[in-house]
Design an enzyme around this catalytic site. Sequence first.
Site, short mmCIF file in Angstrom:
data_model
loop_
_atom_site.label_atom_id
_atom_site.label_comp_id
_atom_site.label_asym_id
_atom_site.label_seq_id
_atom_site.Cartn_x
_atom_site.Cartn_y
_atom_site.Cartn_z
N GLU A 93 -5.55 4.34 13.25
CA GLU A 93 -4.62 3.89 14.37
C GLU A 93 -4.67 5.39 15.08
OE1 GLU A 93 -1.07 1.99 13.37
OE2 GLU A 93 -2.14 0.11 13.70
N GLU A 120 -6.55 -5.35 11.19
CA GLU A 120 -5.11 -5.56 10.82
C GLU A 120 -4.62 -6.59 11.91
OE1 GLU A 120 -2.41 -2.47 10.58
OE2 GLU A 120 -3.85 -0.92 9.82
C1 BG6 Z 1 0.06 -0.60 11.45
C2 BG6 Z 1 -0.31 0.33 10.25
O1 BG6 Z 1 0.57 0.32 12.38
O2 BG6 Z 1 0.97 -1.62 11.10
C3 BG6 Z 1 0.09 0.09 8.98
O3 BG6 Z 1 -1.57 0.69 10.25
C4 BG6 Z 1 1.47 -0.74 9.05
O4 BG6 Z 1 0.01 1.10 8.06
C5 BG6 Z 1 1.06 -2.31 9.96
O5 BG6 Z 1 1.96 -1.04 7.90
C6 BG6 Z 1 2.43 -2.97 9.83
O6 BG6 Z 1 3.43 -2.32 10.15
P1 BG6 Z 1 4.69 -2.19 9.55
O7 BG6 Z 1 5.68 -1.27 10.08
O8 BG6 Z 1 5.38 -3.79 9.58
O9 BG6 Z 1 4.47 -1.98 8.16
#
Ligand code: BG6
Length: 478
Positions: free
Chosen positions: A175, A376
């Site tokens: 990211e 993701e």
């Molecule tokens: C992304 C990141 O922004 O979202 C991860 O690359 C992160 O590291 C994921 O865990 C989900 O976000 P969160 O805050 O729910 O863990």
Amino acid sequence: MSLRKDFLWGGATAANQFEGGWDEGGKGPSGADMLTNGSFSSPRLITKTWEEGLYYPNHIASDFYHHHAEDIALMGEMGFNVFRMSIAWTRIFPTGVEEEPNEEGLAFYDQIFDELHEQGIEPLVTISHYELPFYLTEKYNGWADRALIDLYVKYCRVIFNRYRDKVKYWLTFNEINCGTMPLGNFLSLGILNKGTREFTDQADIPALRYQALHHQFVASAKAVQLGHEINPDFQIGCMIAFMPAYPRTCHPKDMLKMQRHWQNLNYYCGDVQVRGAYPFFAAQLWKENGVTLAVEPGDMETLRKGTVDFYSFSYYMTNCVSHEDSQSKVGGNLIAGVANPYLEASAWGWQIDPDGLRYTLNELYARYQIPLMVVENGLGAFDQKEADGSVHDSYRIDYLRRHIEAMKEAAADGVDLMGYTPWGCIDLTSASTGEMAKRYGFVYVDSDDYGKGSFARSRKDSFHWYKKVIASNGEDLA
Ligand code: BG6
């Protein structure tokens, strides 16, 4: 409506949120090790040392460090053919400035990659995922200093050579566009300006951030070139937090605001990494932020030569933008936004929008025309574990099913989509809140927000569902 025959199916994690073992095997502390726990309503704190009475959840995380064989077997059972993970820079260079790498750290990842290959799983490695050696924050204020470029390239050289025949897919920075936001100061750029204490309210010097991002772009481009020299078969990608925003109304000023949002937050970094040059709107963005970019001779050529092979991104939610301040706000990945009356949100206020994924895939492919990968995606939710270890997470299945349908629709539209690795495939520590209770996994990890529990793994309903999805290459979504 079919996906590629060689579609990559798997899941995603990051070392700092998953491994634990934060001070074992010669590992040094990373920025993530300096973050306390928080919640939806109380922010994580960034501390320069470990303070009495505060809790640091990334130190234990899901304890993959001691459970990797079991976890990788579970991934194999689900039928994964790819696993996105990160290497902790601090396991290889504990402070980042050592001349020689830490052999114990290198051997740890050798073992992980061997176990993955035994299960027929290809590793997809993020080289830097929100875990800069903390020493580099203290000594250089992170990526604000150009010295980080060489330190990063040194680290890349070591892991590219060592894992030359074990890893094919690499992502240079997680990211990377997080650095376009104030939150990215510490999280992504390792910058800790005087006065920062709260993760969600950091002292921000925009000009410094954009300079630091320039250093990351140059470092990424050098890594791409180096990786291709070491092994021409390497596939090296960028990774962008994609945060689509819709205009709240058809008011022309909402449209303009939406366009600016896409340019500055979603496209700025990807344009540099895919096209090898800053986009035209960069000049205006720099002007607005008081940036006079310090560029050294050769930098622009480096960017031009170090373009990525594929484009990967995270996609969780969408928000709206409005030219009126009075609109109601909701949360989201990395930034909050204006609420969309047509969408429902998760318990953390992230609005669920599968159609937005199809839209995004179409936009990205039209813009870049290189293979795309969703690395993701997922629903952070509270799970209830039953006495027999099962978790009936129909809400998660529903979220994932609708997003896979959207990917299939985009593939039918003609988008070249390589694969899908939903986030936190085995429960892990949340990046934004440090909670364990915000769970994404197919596999439940028995630990609470304070690392209390047996760390036993158990299969959720979504585990069995995803196994069928993979076996049918996305045809059986029932
Ligand atoms: C992304 C990141 O922004 O979202 C991860 O690359 C992160 O590291 C994921 O865990 C989900 O976000 P969160 O805050 O729910 O863990």
